[in-house]
Design a protein around this motif. Structure first.
Motif, PDB file in Angstrom:
ATOM      1  N   ALA A 271      62.680 -19.457 -13.870  1.00  0.00           N
ATOM      2  CA  ALA A 271      61.238 -19.309 -13.682  1.00  0.00           C
ATOM      3  C   ALA A 271      60.817 -17.871 -13.399  1.00  0.00           C
ATOM      4  O   ALA A 271      59.683 -17.484 -13.705  1.00  0.00           O
ATOM      5  CB  ALA A 271      60.771 -20.226 -12.547  1.00  0.00           C
ATOM      6  N   ASP A 272      61.711 -17.059 -12.829  1.00  0.00           N
ATOM      7  CA  ASP A 272      61.329 -15.713 -12.391  1.00  0.00           C
ATOM      8  C   ASP A 272      62.014 -14.587 -13.151  1.00  0.00           C
ATOM      9  O   ASP A 272      61.840 -13.416 -12.800  1.00  0.00           O
ATOM     10  CB  ASP A 272      61.619 -15.561 -10.894  1.00  0.00           C
ATOM     11  N   GLY A 273      62.816 -14.905 -14.157  1.00  0.00           N
ATOM     12  CA  GLY A 273      63.469 -13.839 -14.922  1.00  0.00           C
ATOM     13  C   GLY A 273      64.797 -14.277 -15.494  1.00  0.00           C
ATOM     14  O   GLY A 273      65.113 -15.473 -15.562  1.00  0.00           O
ATOM     15  N   LEU A 274      65.601 -13.297 -15.926  1.00  0.00           N
ATOM     16  CA  LEU A 274      66.922 -13.574 -16.477  1.00  0.00           C
ATOM     17  C   LEU A 274      67.840 -14.157 -15.409  1.00  0.00           C
ATOM     18  O   LEU A 274      67.770 -13.776 -14.238  1.00  0.00           O
ATOM     19  CB  LEU A 274      67.561 -12.283 -17.010  1.00  0.00           C
ATOM     20  N   TRP A 275      68.726 -15.061 -15.841  1.00  0.00           N
ATOM     21  CA  TRP A 275      69.824 -15.454 -14.967  1.00  0.00           C
ATOM     22  C   TRP A 275      70.714 -14.234 -14.749  1.00  0.00           C
ATOM     23  O   TRP A 275      71.102 -13.562 -15.708  1.00  0.00           O
ATOM     24  CB  TRP A 275      70.633 -16.589 -15.583  1.00  0.00           C
ATOM     25  N   GLU A 276      71.034 -13.930 -13.499  1.00  0.00           N
ATOM     26  CA  GLU A 276      71.767 -12.710 -13.163  1.00  0.00           C
ATOM     27  C   GLU A 276      73.008 -13.043 -12.355  1.00  0.00           C
ATOM     28  O   GLU A 276      72.991 -13.949 -11.514  1.00  0.00           O
ATOM     29  CB  GLU A 276      70.889 -11.771 -12.325  1.00  0.00           C
TER      30      GLU A 276
END
Length: 356
Positions: A289-294
């Motif tokens: 929901a908030d960006g790339l999986w990191e």
């Protein structure tokens, strides 16, 4: 909701190559250099002439204009016949040179880990920064003949209980595990497409005993049997998850007292429990929901099949596009697996001996 196709581009010599039909980008905290493998027909849309990518070229992998790998092309693998022409391109972060190349046999006495790493990485154009305290100067810091730069720095990093990872921008970061958190949970039956895992007792023990030399005592191996037994400082821990008789004795690297010996035994137990379970989850797309999986982030996981209901540490992510579609494979372990403990700096034992 299905994620729109991310825009992955390989930037080489100012040219942004897209339209990749096969993508595998791996980022993680267990490797100092992240890697990519991209495949496509060699003639890109919108170009009259195919532009070959040179092996060894400086490159950057961008996802939606954000850089995730900055380094060099390692391999260019063309495949062709009379009617078709494809190419596969692989490469790594700039920190891959630290893995490959030999360290100079240089003394760094009186320097901190950050200062020593900066000196060793400077010839490669790699900047080093620290996100966490790196400790004081080493008494002696020496890169031995035959060691790679990464091997030399990794030994020093273990002494200071820190990790060395790539920042995706061509630099090296000194950090610790799990400093950030993602709110989107991994939930079996919801966003998790499939999962595979490993649970192992192979490196777990029921009883841990740490033996060491008390401060001011003679060396452990310089004493007779009776005196040796009296000089040993003991610390113990038990893993209740191991039912059968499996003892492990650890010799402390330096002088210890009862408290530090118990802490070392407890750490040995917790780390081995943390590393005993590893699970890989496949999710649709590359973003939460908030960006790339990191990597190196804590993520809530709810997986009753694996008995997991709580935070887990992401140790690696694979951004994938192939015949099975667009997805991310997220590898997690318990955070305890990377709760590093500072180790004493070994003492010098004669001229020319290892000083790490």
């Amino acid at each position: 909701m299905r994620e729109a196709m991310p825009d992955l581009r390989l930037v080489v010599d100012g040219q942004r190559y897209g339209g990749w039909q096969k993508i595998r980008v791996k980022r993680g905290i267990e490797q100092i250099a992240n890697t990519f493998e991209l495949g496509v027909t060699e003639r890109w849309a919108g170009q009259d002439e195919p532009r070959p990518i040179r092996d060894g070229a400086v490159c950057q992998v961008q996802i939606d204009r954000d850089p995730v790998i900055t380094g060099h092309v390692d391999d260019v693998l063309p495949t062709y016949d009379a009617t078709s022409h494809t190419v596969s391109v692989t490469g790594r972060d700039a920190t891959g040179d630290l893995v490959d190349c030999s360290a100079p046999p240089t003394q760094f006495a009186g320097r901190t880990l950050l200062e020593g790493a900066t000196t060793l990485a400077r010839p490669y154009g790699i900047k080093v920064r620290a996100e966490v305290p790196v400790g004081g100067p080493f008494r002696t810091l020496k890169a031995e003949d035959g060691e790679t730069v990464h091997e030399a720095l990794e030994k020093a990093a273990r002494i200071r209980a820190v990790l060395l990872i790539s920042d995706g921008l061509g630099g090296l970061v000194i950090t610790r595990a799990g400093r950030t958190r993602v709110a989107t949970p991994l939930v079996l039956g919801q966003n998790v497409l499939r999962a595979s895992g490993t649970r192992s007792h192979r490196d777990r023990y029921r009883d841990y005993t740490v033996k060491g030399q008390a401060a001011g005592g003679a060396g452990l191996w310089d004493l007779g049997d009776d005196a040796l037994e009296r000089a040993q400082v003991l610390g113990r821990a038990r893993d209740p998850g191991v039912a059968r008789h499996r003892p492990l004795t650890v010799l402390a690297e330096d002088q210890v007292d009862g408290g530090s010996a118990r802490a070392r035994a407890d750490w040995e137990c917790r780390v081995r429990v943390g590393r005993a379970q590893r699970v890989t989850y496949a999710v649709q797309g590359w973003h939460h929901a908030d960006g790339l999986w990191e990597p190196n982030t804590l993520v809530p996981v709810r997986d009753p099949y694996q008995g997991i209901d709580g935070d887990m540490l992401i140790v690696s992510v694979h951004y994938l596009l192939d015949e099975d579609g667009l997805r991310t494979e997220i590898e997690v372990v318990r955070k305890e697996a990377f709760e590093l403990i500072a180790l004493p700096e070994p003492t010098t034992k004669g001229e020319g001996a290892s000083t790490w």
